[in-house]
Design an enzyme around this catalytic site. Structure first.
Site, PDB file in Angstrom:
ATOM      1  N   CYS A  87       0.830  -1.204   0.000  1.00 39.14           N
ATOM      2  CA  CYS A  87       0.000   0.000   0.000  1.00 39.14           C
ATOM      3  C   CYS A  87       0.869   1.261   0.000  1.00 39.14           C
ATOM      4  O   CYS A  87       1.530   1.555  -0.984  1.00 39.14           O
ATOM      5  CB  CYS A  87      -0.972  -0.034   1.190  1.00 39.14           C
ATOM      6  SG  CYS A  87      -2.290   1.181   1.052  1.00 39.14           S
ATOM      7  N   HIS A 196      -3.421  -5.669   1.235  1.00 32.46           N
ATOM      8  CA  HIS A 196      -2.699  -5.850   2.498  1.00 32.46           C
ATOM      9  C   HIS A 196      -2.600  -7.307   2.954  1.00 32.46           C
ATOM     10  O   HIS A 196      -3.446  -7.772   3.722  1.00 32.46           O
ATOM     11  CB  HIS A 196      -3.412  -5.068   3.601  1.00 32.46           C
ATOM     12  CG  HIS A 196      -3.265  -3.584   3.464  1.00 32.46           C
ATOM     13  ND1 HIS A 196      -2.317  -2.873   4.155  1.00 32.46           N
ATOM     14  CD2 HIS A 196      -3.913  -2.694   2.693  1.00 32.46           C
ATOM     15  CE1 HIS A 196      -2.406  -1.581   3.831  1.00 32.46           C
ATOM     16  NE2 HIS A 196      -3.372  -1.458   2.940  1.00 32.46           N
ATOM     17  N   GLU A 198      -0.704  -8.509   5.162  1.00 31.30           N
ATOM     18  CA  GLU A 198      -0.454  -8.606   6.618  1.00 31.30           C
ATOM     19  C   GLU A 198      -1.747  -8.620   7.422  1.00 31.30           C
ATOM     20  O   GLU A 198      -1.734  -8.961   8.601  1.00 31.30           O
ATOM     21  CB  GLU A 198       0.476  -7.473   7.076  1.00 31.30           C
ATOM     22  CG  GLU A 198      -0.183  -6.117   7.322  1.00 31.30           C
ATOM     23  CD  GLU A 198      -0.495  -5.353   6.028  1.00 31.30           C
ATOM     24  OE1 GLU A 198      -0.432  -5.955   4.943  1.00 31.30           O
ATOM     25  OE2 GLU A 198      -0.822  -4.163   6.134  1.00 31.30           O
TER      26      GLU A 198
END
Lengths: 226, 84
Positions: A87, A196, A198
């Site tokens: 991002c 994302h 994560e």
């Protein structure tokens, strides 16, 4: 011995803690790195996490590019250090020109936050070997400056060299050219993407899928051959 | 003191949805008497320079605009010295 993966915190970074946690869940050691510190503490790889570094002033990633830590990251990335930009981290990587192209405001001008299906196009980069080419994964997407842009020649070059790593499925969320969600450099050590991974590493959270974990187990496998 | 103005605009081939949104809002706001076919939005930087703006200073400002104020992958820029 395990791999040491650095996670950089800029002022305005939001996802550094989630990224550190994801690195740990994959079995590697997360090493916090600070934007004003040129020293990378001898990490084996670096993640630039999401957020709004320096408030996205001027352009997303434009000011972070000139931070002391990035001087070392740029130098070492060119020498082969694996770097993942997520991002805002992807935006920083395009601003530094470690990755070609640029990020612009979403074509519909709205902040978007949703689970996003992606197709893995390249499973040979330092960060994607745990996937297979053509595999479909789902991870959260949340941004307003997510429209990937590059000139036609650059786009053709990326396609021809297999450097489009991820493509959006189920409709283009932001007007990114050729549905590009993530790309890599020619050497395959630097990867950037808008969604994302994560945030998709534990079954209890979000989609219930752990598709994002593959990024972090890929790098661990590359570094220690585990 | 002298003022140097750096104008940064998206390249013509780059889609500018913010400019489009401004353009589309014009009739609704009552500004429909004139035919404004397109609006493009950019950025203006005013640099107040202490001392003379000579060629050396302008070269540095050009460099600053090229590497920092504009991202030349997507933007063009112009540098102008304003008459004081």
């Amino acid at each position: 011995m395990t791999a040491r993966v650095g996670v950089i915190t800029f002022p305005g970074t939001l996802d550094d803690r989630d990224t550190q946690r994801a690195v740990g869940l994959a079995g590697a050691e997360a090493v916090p790195l600070w934007h004003r510190d040129k020293d990378l503490k001898q990490v084996d790889a670096v993640v630039l996490p999401g957020g709004f570094s320096y408030g996205d002033y001027l352009r997303a990633g434009a000011i972070s590019r000139f931070s002391p830590v990035m001087e070392t990251v740029i130098e070492q990335a060119k020498a082969g250090l694996p770097v993942l930009g997520i991002c805002n981290g992807f935006q920083v990587l395009t601003e530094t020109h470690l990755l070609p192209g640029a990020m612009l405001r979403n074509n519909h001008l709205h902040f978007i936050c949703r689970d996003q299906r992606l197709r893995v196009e390249n499973a040979n980069t330092a960060w994607t070997t745990e996937f297979s080419a053509g595999q479909e994964i789902s991870v959260p997407l949340k941004n307003i400056d997510g429209r990937y842009t590059a000139d036609e020649r650059t786009l053709d070059e990326l396609e021809a060299e297999g450097r489009v790593v991820f493509r959006y499925l189920d409709g283009n969320p932001n007007g990114s050219l050729r549905d590009i969600a993530g790309i890599t450099n020619a050497a395959g050590n630097v990867v950037g993407l808008m969604p994302h991974p994560e945030h998709a590493v534990e079954p209890l959270i979000g989609t219930g899928r752990t598709d994002g974990l593959g990024f972090f187990t890929s790098i661990l496998k590359k570094l220690v051959g585990a | 003191m002298a003022r140097v103005v750096v104008d940064v605009m998206l390249k013509p081939e780059i889609l500018d949805p913010q400019g489009q949104a401004v353009q589309r809002a014009l009739p609704r706001l009552g500004f429909d008497g004139i035919a404004i076919a397109e609006v493009r939005q950019g950025k203006r930087f005013e640099l107040e320079v202490d001392g003379p703006v000579d060629d050396a200073a302008l070269t540095r400002i050009q460099e600053l605009a090229d590497t920092f104020l504009a991202n030349t992958v997507i933007e063009d820029f112009t540098v102008k010295v304003e008459p004081s």
